[in-house]
Design an enzyme around this catalytic site. Structure first.
Site, PDB file in Angstrom:
ATOM      1  N   GLU A   1       0.551  -1.152   0.103  1.00 28.14           N
ATOM      2  CA  GLU A   1      -0.028  -0.001   0.401  1.00 28.14           C
ATOM      3  C   GLU A   1       0.991   1.602  -0.317  1.00 28.14           C
ATOM      4  OE1 GLU A   1      -2.622   0.808  -0.242  1.00 28.14           O
ATOM      5  OE2 GLU A   1      -2.063   3.188  -0.096  1.00 28.14           O
TER       6      GLU A   1
ATOM      7  N   LEU B   1      -3.921   1.571   5.849  1.00 32.92           N
ATOM      8  CA  LEU B   1      -4.818   1.071   4.575  1.00 32.92           C
ATOM      9  C   LEU B   1      -5.999   1.292   4.668  1.00 32.92           C
ATOM     10  CD1 LEU B   1      -3.294  -2.288   6.424  1.00 32.92           C
ATOM     11  CD2 LEU B   1      -1.719  -0.619   4.624  1.00 32.92           C
TER      12      LEU B   1
ATOM     13  N   GLY C   1      -8.075   1.587   1.603  1.00 37.69           N
ATOM     14  CA  GLY C   1      -7.617   2.763  -0.028  1.00 37.69           C
ATOM     15  C   GLY C   1      -9.332   3.505   0.194  1.00 37.69           C
TER      16      GLY C   1
ATOM     17  N   GLY D   1       3.936   0.534  -4.896  1.00 39.03           N
ATOM     18  CA  GLY D   1       4.559  -0.684  -5.897  1.00 39.03           C
ATOM     19  C   GLY D   1       3.877  -0.913  -7.642  1.00 39.03           C
TER      20      GLY D   1
ATOM     21  N   GLY E   1     -24.662  11.337  -9.203  1.00 41.97           N
ATOM     22  CA  GLY E   1     -24.847  10.423  -9.530  1.00 41.97           C
ATOM     23  C   GLY E   1     -24.674  10.118  -7.841  1.00 41.97           C
TER      24      GLY E   1
ATOM     25  N   ILE F   1     -22.265   9.739  -5.860  1.00 39.22           N
ATOM     26  CA  ILE F   1     -21.320  10.550  -5.028  1.00 39.22           C
ATOM     27  C   ILE F   1     -21.925  11.997  -5.057  1.00 39.22           C
ATOM     28  CG2 ILE F   1     -18.738  11.401  -4.903  1.00 39.22           C
ATOM     29  CD1 ILE F   1     -17.846   8.708  -5.774  1.00 39.22           C
TER      30      ILE F   1
ATOM     31  N   LEU G   1     -25.515  13.481  -4.701  1.00 39.61           N
ATOM     32  CA  LEU G   1     -26.365  13.697  -4.492  1.00 39.61           C
ATOM     33  C   LEU G   1     -26.505  13.615  -2.848  1.00 39.61           C
ATOM     34  CD1 LEU G   1     -28.408  11.348  -7.024  1.00 39.61           C
ATOM     35  CD2 LEU G   1     -28.277  13.695  -6.406  1.00 39.61           C
TER      36      LEU G   1
ATOM     37  N   HIS H   1     -43.652  -6.970  13.001  1.00 41.97           N
ATOM     38  CA  HIS H   1     -44.558  -5.658  13.193  1.00 41.97           C
ATOM     39  C   HIS H   1     -43.807  -4.616  14.227  1.00 41.97           C
ATOM     40  CE1 HIS H   1     -47.378  -2.856  12.177  1.00 41.97           C
ATOM     41  NE2 HIS H   1     -47.916  -2.522  13.668  1.00 41.97           N
TER      42      HIS H   1
HETATM   43  P1  FAD Z   1     -10.003   1.645  -3.554  1.00 38.97           P
HETATM   44  O1  FAD Z   1     -10.532   1.339  -2.194  1.00 38.97           O
HETATM   45  O2  FAD Z   1      -9.722   2.417  -4.456  1.00 38.97           O
HETATM   46  O3  FAD Z   1      -7.711   0.952  -3.082  1.00 38.97           O
HETATM   47  C1  FAD Z   1      -7.537   1.364  -4.093  1.00 38.97           C
HETATM   48  C2  FAD Z   1      -5.464   1.120  -3.234  1.00 38.97           C
HETATM   49  O4  FAD Z   1      -4.807   1.023  -3.849  1.00 38.97           O
HETATM   50  C3  FAD Z   1      -5.331   2.500  -2.195  1.00 38.97           C
HETATM   51  O5  FAD Z   1      -5.206   2.401  -0.970  1.00 38.97           O
HETATM   52  C4  FAD Z   1      -4.131   3.276  -3.326  1.00 38.97           C
HETATM   53  O6  FAD Z   1      -3.482   4.092  -2.404  1.00 38.97           O
HETATM   54  C5  FAD Z   1      -3.241   1.508  -3.350  1.00 38.97           C
HETATM   55  N1  FAD Z   1      -2.957   2.056  -5.015  1.00 38.97           N
HETATM   56  C6  FAD Z   1      -2.902   2.259  -6.253  1.00 38.97           C
HETATM   57  N2  FAD Z   1      -2.105   1.700  -6.433  1.00 38.97           N
HETATM   58  C7  FAD Z   1      -1.307   1.385  -6.517  1.00 38.97           C
HETATM   59  C8  FAD Z   1       0.513   0.806  -5.547  1.00 38.97           C
HETATM   60  N3  FAD Z   1       0.699   1.191  -6.889  1.00 38.97           N
HETATM   61  N4  FAD Z   1       1.118   0.467  -5.115  1.00 38.97           N
HETATM   62  C9  FAD Z   1       0.622   0.441  -3.919  1.00 38.97           C
HETATM   63  N5  FAD Z   1      -1.026   1.068  -3.686  1.00 38.97           N
HETATM   64  C10 FAD Z   1      -1.554   1.494  -4.357  1.00 38.97           C
HETATM   65  N6  FAD Z   1     -18.864   2.032  -2.448  1.00 38.97           N
HETATM   66  C11 FAD Z   1     -19.998   1.562  -2.431  1.00 38.97           C
HETATM   67  O7  FAD Z   1     -19.919   0.144  -2.477  1.00 38.97           O
HETATM   68  N7  FAD Z   1     -20.658   1.787  -1.132  1.00 38.97           N
HETATM   69  C12 FAD Z   1     -20.492   3.395  -0.604  1.00 38.97           C
HETATM   70  O8  FAD Z   1     -21.265   3.686   0.353  1.00 38.97           O
HETATM   71  C13 FAD Z   1     -19.734   3.803  -1.599  1.00 38.97           C
HETATM   72  N8  FAD Z   1     -19.344   5.331  -0.957  1.00 38.97           N
HETATM   73  C14 FAD Z   1     -18.247   6.001  -1.406  1.00 38.97           C
HETATM   74  C15 FAD Z   1     -18.546   7.272  -1.382  1.00 38.97           C
HETATM   75  C16 FAD Z   1     -17.561   8.409  -1.317  1.00 38.97           C
HETATM   76  C17 FAD Z   1     -17.376   9.838  -1.511  1.00 38.97           C
HETATM   77  C18 FAD Z   1     -16.396   7.289  -2.591  1.00 38.97           C
HETATM   78  C19 FAD Z   1     -15.447   8.597  -3.169  1.00 38.97           C
HETATM   79  C20 FAD Z   1     -16.772   6.163  -2.912  1.00 38.97           C
HETATM   80  C21 FAD Z   1     -16.828   5.225  -2.292  1.00 38.97           C
HETATM   81  N9  FAD Z   1     -17.459   4.127  -2.562  1.00 38.97           N
HETATM   82  C22 FAD Z   1     -18.359   3.276  -2.106  1.00 38.97           C
HETATM   83  C23 FAD Z   1     -17.312   3.268  -4.136  1.00 38.97           C
HETATM   84  C24 FAD Z   1     -15.771   2.513  -3.299  1.00 38.97           C
HETATM   85  O9  FAD Z   1     -15.351   3.505  -2.691  1.00 38.97           O
HETATM   86  C25 FAD Z   1     -14.716   1.701  -3.947  1.00 38.97           C
HETATM   87  O10 FAD Z   1     -15.597   1.532  -4.973  1.00 38.97           O
HETATM   88  C26 FAD Z   1     -13.757   0.912  -3.231  1.00 38.97           C
HETATM   89  O11 FAD Z   1     -13.207   1.427  -2.578  1.00 38.97           O
HETATM   90  C27 FAD Z   1     -13.614   0.164  -4.486  1.00 38.97           C
HETATM   91  O12 FAD Z   1     -12.788  -0.658  -3.586  1.00 38.97           O
HETATM   92  P2  FAD Z   1     -10.747  -1.110  -4.084  1.00 38.97           P
HETATM   93  O13 FAD Z   1     -10.344  -2.190  -3.478  1.00 38.97           O
HETATM   94  O14 FAD Z   1     -10.951  -1.530  -5.649  1.00 38.97           O
HETATM   95  O15 FAD Z   1      -9.864  -0.026  -4.117  1.00 38.97           O
END
Ligand code: FAD
Length: 467
Positions: free
Chosen positions: A31, A36, A38, A114, A182, A184, A186, A445
């Protein structure tokens, strides 16, 4: 040599790491950030829901307490600094929980960026430039996504912002423009509307949430208008500029070509997210991106290189945390020789406005396009005792089932706590239940779940009881 190396610790990556470790694989997780979790934990699902809850409390204190018989001696005031501090604490506690889980499962964590050296070798570059080479049998790419902010929007992170900055504003804006109707836009628009901000939504399409069932968009629109949202549909943004104090947006009306000019303290650009692969050097492993910048994968989430997989926002499909998690578990189990399965039709979608919106399965329009004969049942929350008790009477539940077999094909809802209610529909659909099955199950209920039962009764034989 690791059995598997996961790049990215979002809900896709960290859940994949846990499942890999549970299955006895020697697992590394990379990461680039110090925390941690994301996008989801740091700048997505968790912080947005924390602010949605806080702002909803404030809104209720202002607008519904008196009717509930709660008089406040002085009108409630927003302490945004405290609201954001609480949100930050929720985030840091949740991220710390993930770190604990990595240790508990004996996952080796590498903090740094990475990138592929070759298909079976990944380099981690730490902030201080130190490089570590990891040899690995398999790789899972879980690098997630970033907000889209085209250059013409002049994204400056101060006045012209994305969701990331909107979670940390220094003040409650008087006016905010939200580009994009969309999920986010709203949700975050709702946070600030409840705190007193005038929200102007500018959207290119002719309605909000175009992929959701049309009835849901119409119902939510009514509720958000009551909250003070203005909507400008079929408007194409031409420019967004900032003078450091305010922002100005110019958009062209697609119907008549006229220009709309709006001014606000902030413009929130919420027009979607793009897969994040910058610096990953996927080409060193022999992987090229598709036309939308995603990592192409087959039905086993496997790239063109058989030992490299990709999951979550960086691959095709809904950008949702729970979809990423399912894919993480899927790949881990595949690597361990199991035969996992994901039912993509049953990944629920939720919008945490108030009332909430939730859906699973197909929309009425999709089923119509397939030429499928269906039955539709609806039940409005205003006819539900539980909803009247809590003064949450906006919204409805809609159940769509097959005209011949009565199998439930889609459930769509706008209403109080439908984010939780929808799970009953997901379980029912996983077991291929009929609308009559739900209609015949005893529901406690008074609960919001009774609206689903009543809509199922309506779909079955038009025999809803309370309307
Ligand atoms: P991410 O969560 O984006 O994690 C990717 C990680 O990889 C990050 O920590 C990044 O730093 C790391 N990374 C990237 N490239 C590298 C690299 N080369 N080396 C090391 N680390 C790296 N989804 C829902 O289901 N419910 C919700 O209520 C919801 N609300 C949201 C609200 C907002 C404001 C936003 C922006 C998103 C929301 N989402 C929601 C969407 C959700 O956050 C994402 O779908 C989800 O986080 C995707 O998970 P992921 O593991 O694919 O990637």
């Amino acid at each position: 040599m690791f059995d598997v190396t996961i790049i990215g610790s979002g809900p896709g990556g960290y859940v994949a790491a846990i499942r890999c470790a549970q299955l006895g694989l020697k697992t590394a997780l990379i990461e680039k950030y110090d925390t941690l979790g994301g996008t989801c934990l740091n700048v997505g699902c968790i912080p947005s829901k924390a602010l949605l809850d806080s702002s909803e409390h404030f809104h209720n204190a202002q607008h519904t307490f008196a009717e509930h018989g709660i008089d406040l001696d002085t009108p409630p005031r927003v302490n945004l600094t405290q609201m954001i501090a609480r949100k930050n604490k929720v985030v840091s506690d949740t991220c710390a929980g993930v770190s604990f889980l990595m240790k508990k499962n004996k996952i080796t964590l590498f903090t740094g960026f990475g990138s592929f050296v070759a298909a079976n070798q990944v380099k981690v570059t730490a902030k201080d430039g130190t490089e570590t080479l990891i040899d690995t049998k398999n790789v899972i790419i879980a690098t997630g996504s970033k907000p889209i902010a085209p250059p013409s929007f002049n994204y400056d992170k101060k006045r012209i912002i994305t969701s990331t900055e909107a979670l940390n504003l220094p003040e409650v804006p008087k006016r905010m423009i939200v580009v994009g109707a969309g999920v986010i836009g709203l949700e975050l628009g709702s946070v600030y509307a409840r705190l007193g901000t005038q929200i102007d939504v500018v959207e290119f399409a002719d309605k909000m949430l175009p992929t959701m069932d049309a009835d849901m968009g119409k119902e939510l629109q009514k509720c958000l208008k009551k909250l003070g949202f203005n909507f400008y549909y079929q408007h194409k943004v031409q420019s967004v500029t900032s003078d450091g104090e305010k922002t100005t947006l110019v958009a062209e009306n697609a119907k008549d070509g006229s220009l709309l000019t709006l001014e606000a303290d902030y413009t929130l650009v919420a027009i979607g997210r793009r897969p994040y692969t910058a610096g990953l050097a996927a080409e060193n492993a022999g992987i090229s991106l598709d036309e939308r910048g995603r990592i192409p994968v087959n039905e086993h989430l496997q790239t063109v290189v058989p030992t490299i997989y990709a999951i979550g926002d960086v691959v095709k499909g809904a950008m949702l945390a729970h979809k990423a998690e399912e894919e993480g578990v899927f790949v881990a189990e595949l690597l361990a020789g199991q035969k996992p399965h994901i039912n993509y039709n049953l990944i629920p979608g939720v919008i945490y406005t108030w009332p909430e919106v939730a859906a699973v399965g197909k929309t009425e329009a999709e089923l119509k396009a397939e030429g499928r004969a269906v039955k539709i049942g609806k039940f409005p929350f205003k006819a539900l005792g539980r909803a009247r008790a809590s003064m949450d009477t906006d919204g409805l539940v809609k159940v769509i089932s097959d005209a011949t077999t009565d199998e439930i094909l889609g459930v769509h809802a706008v209403g109080p706590r439908v984010a939780d209610v929808i799970m009953e529909a997901v379980v029912a659909m996983e077991f291929r239940a009929s609308a009559e099955d739900i209609a015949r199950i005893c529901h406690p209920h008074p609960t919001f779940t009774e609206a689903l039962k009543e809509a199922a009764l309506d779909a079955t034989e038009r025999r809803a009881l309370h309307i």
